[in-house]
Scaffold this motif. Structure first.
Motif, PDB file in Angstrom:
ATOM      1  N   GLY A  22       1.396  -9.270  -3.587  1.00 14.30           N
ATOM      2  CA  GLY A  22       1.834  -7.989  -4.132  1.00 14.30           C
ATOM      3  C   GLY A  22       1.934  -6.916  -3.068  1.00 14.30           C
ATOM      4  N   SER A  26       2.887   2.143  -2.479  1.00 14.32           N
ATOM      5  CA  SER A  26       3.868   2.598  -3.465  1.00 14.32           C
ATOM      6  C   SER A  26       4.769   3.667  -2.869  1.00 14.32           C
ATOM      7  CB  SER A  26       3.173   3.149  -4.713  1.00 14.32           C
ATOM      8  OG  SER A  26       2.393   4.276  -4.383  1.00 14.32           O
ATOM      9  N   ARG A  32      -1.234   1.677  -3.530  1.00 17.72           N
ATOM     10  CA  ARG A  32      -1.171   1.467  -4.980  1.00 17.72           C
ATOM     11  C   ARG A  32      -2.582   1.430  -5.564  1.00 17.72           C
ATOM     12  NH1 ARG A  32       3.694  -0.295  -6.878  1.00 17.72           N
ATOM     13  NH2 ARG A  32       5.170  -0.930  -5.289  1.00 17.72           N
ATOM     14  N   GLU A  36       0.320  -5.470  -8.243  1.00 12.26           N
ATOM     15  CA  GLU A  36       1.231  -5.888  -9.309  1.00 12.26           C
ATOM     16  C   GLU A  36       1.116  -7.373  -9.606  1.00 12.26           C
ATOM     17  OE1 GLU A  36       5.119  -4.836  -7.975  1.00 12.26           O
ATOM     18  OE2 GLU A  36       4.873  -2.730  -8.476  1.00 12.26           O
ATOM     19  N   THR A  37       0.693  -8.165  -8.631  1.00 16.32           N
ATOM     20  CA  THR A  37       0.634  -9.611  -8.796  1.00 16.32           C
ATOM     21  C   THR A  37      -0.693 -10.089  -9.374  1.00 16.32           C
ATOM     22  OG1 THR A  37       2.121  -9.845  -6.911  1.00 16.32           O
ATOM     23  CG2 THR A  37       0.944 -11.813  -7.600  1.00 16.32           C
TER      24      THR A  37
END
Length: 85
Positions: A22, A26, A32, A36-37
Motif C-alpha cells: 500500500g 497521501s 496516510r 489501503e491494503t
C-alpha cells in the motif's frame, strides 16, 4: 501470515512498512492514517519537521551557491544581488 517486506525496499518505493504494497503517502509529505491494503495504523509515523528541514537545507544550499557564484563571477552592485536573490 506473510513475511515482512525489506524495510529499505519499502522505504525507497514509498510503500507501507507492514505489507510493502500500500502507498505510504497521501500527499507530498503527508503520511496516510491507514494502509489501503493491509489496514495497518500509520498515524504513529509522524515525520514532524524532518522533511521540511531537509527541503529547506537543499533550497538554502542552492540559493547560497547562486549568490556566491553571482558575486564572484559578475560583481554586481548590492541592490542587484538583493533584487535577484
Amino acid at each position: 501470515m506473510s513475511a515482512r517486506p525489506n524495510p529499505v525496499v519499502a522505504g525507497v518505493k514509498c510503500r507501507c512498512p507492514n505489507c510493502g504494497k500500500g502507498p505510504l503517502f497521501s500527499g507530498f509529505l503527508t503520511v496516510r492514517e491507514h494502509c489501503e491494503t493491509c489496514g495497518a495504523d500509520l498515524s504513529a509515523a509522524d515525520s514532524g519537521d524532518g522533511p521540511v528541514v531537509f527541503i529547506l537545507l537543499i533550497v538554502g544550499a542552492i540559493g547560497c551557491f547562486g549568490l556566491l557564484f553571482t558575486e564572484v563571477s559578475f560583481h554586481p552592485p548590492i541592490w542587484v544581488e538583493l533584487l535577484i536573490w
